[in-house]
Motif scaffolding. Structure first.
Motif, PDB file in Angstrom:
ATOM      1  N   LYS A 174      39.952  69.631  17.750  1.00 61.08           N
ATOM      2  CA  LYS A 174      40.925  69.877  18.518  1.00 61.08           C
ATOM      3  C   LYS A 174      41.010  69.100  19.794  1.00 61.08           C
TER       4      LYS A 174
ATOM      5  N   THR B 174      41.418  75.782  26.892  1.00 60.46           N
ATOM      6  CA  THR B 174      41.121  76.925  27.136  1.00 60.46           C
ATOM      7  C   THR B 174      39.607  77.361  26.808  1.00 60.46           C
ATOM      8  N   GLY B 175      39.059  76.777  25.832  1.00 57.85           N
ATOM      9  CA  GLY B 175      37.460  76.923  25.805  1.00 57.85           C
ATOM     10  C   GLY B 175      36.848  76.755  26.896  1.00 57.85           C
TER      11      GLY B 175
ATOM     12  N   TYR C 283      36.589  79.828  28.895  1.00 58.98           N
ATOM     13  CA  TYR C 283      35.694  80.885  28.646  1.00 58.98           C
ATOM     14  C   TYR C 283      34.191  80.266  28.606  1.00 58.98           C
ATOM     15  N   ARG C 284      33.996  78.881  28.589  1.00 59.57           N
ATOM     16  CA  ARG C 284      32.714  78.468  28.895  1.00 59.57           C
ATOM     17  C   ARG C 284      32.345  78.498  30.401  1.00 59.57           C
TER      18      ARG C 284
ATOM     19  N   ARG D 298      28.806  72.455  28.715  1.00 57.03           N
ATOM     20  CA  ARG D 298      28.801  71.983  27.375  1.00 57.03           C
ATOM     21  C   ARG D 298      27.236  72.277  27.024  1.00 57.03           C
TER      22      ARG D 298
ATOM     23  N   VAL E 124      29.033  81.717  24.346  1.00 53.78           N
ATOM     24  CA  VAL E 124      30.500  81.800  24.862  1.00 53.78           C
ATOM     25  C   VAL E 124      31.020  82.937  23.897  1.00 53.78           C
ATOM     26  N   SER E 125      30.626  83.156  22.717  1.00 52.31           N
ATOM     27  CA  SER E 125      31.574  83.936  21.717  1.00 52.31           C
ATOM     28  C   SER E 125      31.211  85.372  22.259  1.00 52.31           C
TER      29      SER E 125
ATOM     30  N   SER F 183      33.640  85.743  24.982  1.00 50.96           N
ATOM     31  CA  SER F 183      35.093  85.802  24.720  1.00 50.96           C
ATOM     32  C   SER F 183      35.446  86.925  24.260  1.00 50.96           C
TER      33      SER F 183
ATOM     34  N   ARG G 227      39.374  88.326  28.484  1.00 49.75           N
ATOM     35  CA  ARG G 227      40.340  87.629  27.803  1.00 49.75           C
ATOM     36  C   ARG G 227      41.651  88.114  28.835  1.00 49.75           C
TER      37      ARG G 227
ATOM     38  N   GLY H  58      42.995  76.083  22.009  1.00 46.66           N
ATOM     39  CA  GLY H  58      42.066  76.975  21.927  1.00 46.66           C
ATOM     40  C   GLY H  58      41.773  77.879  20.469  1.00 46.66           C
ATOM     41  N   ARG H  59      41.738  79.048  20.800  1.00 47.91           N
ATOM     42  CA  ARG H  59      41.596  79.982  19.456  1.00 47.91           C
ATOM     43  C   ARG H  59      42.961  80.866  19.212  1.00 47.91           C
ATOM     44  N   ASP H  60      43.563  81.053  20.251  1.00 50.49           N
ATOM     45  CA  ASP H  60      44.669  82.284  20.174  1.00 50.49           C
ATOM     46  C   ASP H  60      46.002  81.787  20.899  1.00 50.49           C
TER      47      ASP H  60
ATOM     48  N   ARG I 102      30.067  68.057  15.886  1.00 53.13           N
ATOM     49  CA  ARG I 102      29.487  68.630  17.005  1.00 53.13           C
ATOM     50  C   ARG I 102      28.082  68.057  17.137  1.00 53.13           C
TER      51      ARG I 102
ATOM     52  N   ARG J  80      29.290  81.367  15.211  1.00 56.48           N
ATOM     53  CA  ARG J  80      30.548  81.331  16.131  1.00 56.48           C
ATOM     54  C   ARG J  80      31.884  81.602  15.663  1.00 56.48           C
TER      55      ARG J  80
ATOM     56  N   ASP K 125      34.182  84.842  16.363  1.00 51.20           N
ATOM     57  CA  ASP K 125      35.582  84.404  16.779  1.00 51.20           C
ATOM     58  C   ASP K 125      36.595  84.985  15.811  1.00 51.20           C
TER      59      ASP K 125
HETATM   60  O1   DC Z   1      36.605  75.225  22.229  1.00 47.88           O
HETATM   61  P1   DC Z   1      35.356  75.733  22.719  1.00 47.88           P
HETATM   62  O2   DC Z   1      34.163  75.360  21.416  1.00 47.88           O
HETATM   63  O3   DC Z   1      34.822  75.093  23.632  1.00 47.88           O
HETATM   64  O4   DC Z   1      35.086  77.349  22.689  1.00 47.88           O
HETATM   65  C1   DC Z   1      34.331  78.099  23.359  1.00 47.88           C
HETATM   66  C2   DC Z   1      34.668  79.560  22.834  1.00 47.88           C
HETATM   67  O5   DC Z   1      35.347  80.302  23.591  1.00 47.88           O
HETATM   68  C3   DC Z   1      34.861  79.903  21.405  1.00 47.88           C
HETATM   69  O6   DC Z   1      33.634  80.268  20.738  1.00 47.88           O
HETATM   70  C4   DC Z   1      35.591  80.783  21.360  1.00 47.88           C
HETATM   71  C5   DC Z   1      36.267  81.002  22.754  1.00 47.88           C
HETATM   72  N1   DC Z   1      37.682  80.634  22.910  1.00 47.88           N
HETATM   73  C6   DC Z   1      38.285  81.959  22.722  1.00 47.88           C
HETATM   74  O7   DC Z   1      37.952  82.978  22.220  1.00 47.88           O
HETATM   75  N2   DC Z   1      39.834  81.789  22.905  1.00 47.88           N
HETATM   76  C7   DC Z   1      40.285  80.489  23.404  1.00 47.88           C
HETATM   77  N3   DC Z   1      41.587  80.462  23.859  1.00 47.88           N
HETATM   78  C8   DC Z   1      39.437  79.401  23.450  1.00 47.88           C
HETATM   79  C9   DC Z   1      38.389  79.513  23.170  1.00 47.88           C
END
Ligand code: DC
Length: 223
Positions: free
Chosen positions: A17, A35-36, A39-40, A92, A100-101, A104, A110, A130-132, A158, A181, A185
């Protein structure tokens, strides 16, 4: 393409992504928002403050207190700052990835980060990853993509990325971490990882980043 448009890119860890979102933003002249990384950054700060990862109240306080900002450097890469300190590399670290999970999953975290992400996208002209993003942060985004790839391919990517950044990791460990993870997630109560009903699902297995970007570009400009 209208520059007030928002493009949402979601998907599991290691699907490519970030690379794709960054390239797409650059092609369109849009701002790329990871956006990850936010959260990191909260996770990094909580670990630095030696907060117990079960202490959801203290972690939410960390998210409330820190001043997060994103800046684009001369090479077009986004850098992330906590209270003006550049933490782009630090976030990182494997220790941050591991926790991080958990961070988050915390509703207070959130809520705070979602608010910040919406503010960043308010002007439009953004590719937000991101995820959401398509489901919660920008449900009205004009274009939504959900990128996936096989778990083996995601673990390989990775591994390579971490090794290139100087972290000597084992493939078996990376694949275990990714599966765990994804599990956290996808199953959390609030804003789980899932495609929005109107997202285009793209399986990136076996495709180069350039091929994926070209596919997305044709869908973006195709209306
Ligand atoms: O994309 P990443 O691996 O850097 O994201 C790190 C963590 O952040 C991932 O495990 C889930 C969380 N995350 C999230 O819950 N919502 C988002 N919009 C982006 C990331």
């Amino acid at each position: 393409m209208n520059s007030s448009v928002c493009i949402a890119i979601d998907g599991p860890a290691g699907a490519g992504k970030s690379t794709v979102a960054k390239m797409l933003a650059s092609k369109l002249g849009y701002v790329y928002i990871d956006t990850g990384a936010m959260y990191r950054a909260v996770t990094y700060q909580a670990l630095t403050d030696k907060i117990n990862m079960d202490d959801t109240v203290a972690i939410t306080q960390v998210a409330e207190a820190i001043d997060l900002s994103l800046k684009v450097d001369a090479g077009g890469n986004t850098r992330i700052f906590i209270n003006d300190k550049d933490v782009t590399q630090e976030i990182r670290r494997p220790e941050v990835s591991k926790n991080v999970s958990l961070v988050s999953r915390i509703p207070g975290v959130r809520i705070i980060l979602t608010r910040l992400q919406r503010e960043l996208a308010a002007q439009g002209g953004v590719v937000m990853e991101g995820r959401d993003i398509g489901t919660q942060v920008l449900p009205d985004a004009e274009k939504k993509f959900f990128l996936t790839a096989s778990v083996e391919e995601r673990a390989r990517r990775r591994c390579l990325e971490l090794q290139q950044n100087g972290y000597p990791v084992e493939y078996d460990q990376v694949i275990r971490d990714i599966i765990l993870r994804d599990e956290i997630d996808s199953n959390r109560a609030l804003a789980p990882l899932k495609p929005a009903p109107d997202a285009v699902i793209v399986d990136c297995s076996g495709l180069t980043a350039k091929q994926v970007v070209n596919m997305l570009l044709s869908m973006v400009s195709g209306g």
